[in-house]
Design an enzyme around this catalytic site. Structure first.
Site, PDB file in Angstrom:
ATOM      1  CG  PHE A   1     -15.175  -9.729  79.961  1.00  0.00           C
ATOM      2  CD1 PHE A   1     -14.805 -11.016  79.586  1.00  0.00           C
ATOM      3  CD2 PHE A   1     -14.492  -8.662  79.414  1.00  0.00           C
ATOM      4  CE1 PHE A   1     -13.774 -11.227  78.677  1.00  0.00           C
ATOM      5  CE2 PHE A   1     -13.458  -8.856  78.512  1.00  0.00           C
ATOM      6  CZ  PHE A   1     -13.099 -10.137  78.132  1.00  0.00           C
TER       7      PHE A   1
ATOM      8  CG  ASP B   1     -13.587  -2.949  84.441  1.00  0.00           C
ATOM      9  OD1 ASP B   1     -13.499  -2.077  83.558  1.00  0.00           O
ATOM     10  OD2 ASP B   1     -13.270  -4.141  84.246  1.00  0.00           O
TER      11      ASP B   1
ATOM     12  CE  LYS C   1     -13.173  -2.989  75.986  1.00  0.00           C
ATOM     13  NZ  LYS C   1     -12.253  -3.777  75.157  1.00  0.00           N
TER      14      LYS C   1
END
Length: 401
Positions: free
Chosen positions: A141, A226, A255
């Protein structure tokens, strides 16, 4: 109708149904706790998918944002501003890298990493134009843009968005043999999550990440990590890659970099890699804006002390010890994760992940389900041991343990 029901009904009527939130309407939050419009309090055990690593309303971050709001919030990159140099320098230092390319959202940063890898492949490695390939992992994801969902194996995320972007090869996560077979002369990068979050907090086998690092270095291929969810303290270290002593060629961050206050993301790499860009070839109006830099600089300062990483490591050990005791009870089939991050596979007979999440909500704990009967636990790093234990007690209650 109650205030909650009225709010949810209005939202359902006037917003696209691209999310299925739990039926709670949050009005305020502080630390690890949120309060809804009815005045009920909930322990946040999701932390905005790690965007809220430092908790809700963290005073240092709010003060940094307020101070910058009074000065200047946006210049665009048409002009310099006085927070940008410090942000770029200090983030590069935190990562042990040389250069930073700031964006806003995680998906933008992943897109930037893809563009960077391709450009590097053509300009530096010498791959023929239009033939660059990036190898990714199943169950990944990385975001929801059309390019990113093109290399997703999640049907819900991918279906009905074609035609899909070519140039990607998908291999099983954790399988070095498959990865080695996929890497060829036109491969410019291997893009991986060091821990797959959305897939259920999947930790790769020991030795996998070092193997990826060795393979990519030997084949002149960029290793892109990531760390949007796994990075910046969540796993007990600044980056999840550190658990196996691995330094990638490029970090993708997001984030927690914005502290849950503003969206901030970045690609961080070497001068050789990010040096492929020239003015006008890539950009973002809001990327690296003064407000974002001010908040991110405070995040970097907080991480530099190591206290949040240590807290995540110590409380994470406690979390995994307690969750491990549930395995074999008949209620929990498996637990995975690292630091203050766990995927818990509930026995399907007890309910779906969504149903378990709703029952926990009724007891004042907020988590999120993924993939059937799995729930994810990722509280803010500022959570107290007492609150963490209380949340785990509610989980045991829901599971009748």
């Amino acid at each position: 109708m109650s205030v909650t029901e009225t709010s949810i009904s209005s939202a359902e009527a006037h917003s696209a149904h691209n999310y299925h939130p739990l039926p709670v309407v949050v009005a305020s939050a502080d630390g690890a706790w949120m309060t809804d419009v009815e005045g009920r309090r909930y322990l946040d055990m999701l932390a905005g998918y790690s965007a809220l690593n430092f908790g809700h309303g963290n005073r240092r971050l709010i003060d940094a944002a307020k101070a910058q709001l009074e000065r200047v919030t946006l210049t665009s990159r048409a002009f310099h501003h006085d927070r940008f140099a410090d942000f770029s320098t200090q983030l590069a230092e935190l990562c042990g890298m040389e250069m930073v390319l700031p964006m806003n959202t995680g998906a933008e940063a992943v897109e930037t990493a893809v563009k960077t890898a391709r450009k590097w492949g053509y300009q530096v490695k010498g791959v023929p134009d239009g033939e660059a390939k990036i190898v990714v992992a199943e169950n990944n994801f990385h975001g929801r843009t059309t390019t990113i969902v093109s290399f997703s194996t999640d049907t819900e995320a991918r279906a009905d968005y074609g035609p899909y972007t070519p140039g990607f090869e998908i291999v099983p996560y954790g399988d070095l043999t498959a990865l080695e077979a996929a890497v060829d002369a036109n491969t410019v990068a291997v893009l991986l999550e060091p821990i797959q979050g959305e897939a259920g907090v999947l930790v790769p086998p020991a030795g996998y990440l070092p193997g990826v690092r060795e393979l990519t270095r030997a084949r002149n291929v960029l290793f892109i990590a990531d760390e949007i969810q796994s990075g910046l303290g969540r796993t007990g270290k600044t980056f999840a890659c550190e658990h196996e002593g691995v330094v990638p060629d490029m970090y993708i961050l997001g984030k927690a970099l914005g502290g849950g206050v503003v969206p901030v993301s970045a690609v961080v790499s070497s001068a050789e890699v990010l040096g492929v860009f020239r003015p006008g070839e890539h950009g973002s109006t809001f990327g690296g804006n003064p407000l974002a830099c001010a908040v991110a600089l405070e995040v970097i300062a907080m991480l530099r002390t190591g206290e949040f990483q240590q807290r995540a490591a110590e409380l994470g050990d406690h979390l995994h010890h307690e969750l491990g005791l549930l395995v074999g009870s008949g209620a929990v089939e498996a637990v995975r994760g690292r630091g203050l991050w766990a995927g818990v596979d509930i026995a399907p007979a007890l309910g779906t992940g969504r149903e378990i999440s709703e029952r926990l909500m009724d007891l004042g704990v907020l988590v999120k389900d993924t993939h059937g009967s799995t729930i994810r636990i990722a509280p803010p790093l500022v959570i107290s041991k007492e609150d963490l234990d209380w949340g785990l007690a509610q989980l045991r209650s829901v599971l009748n343990i």
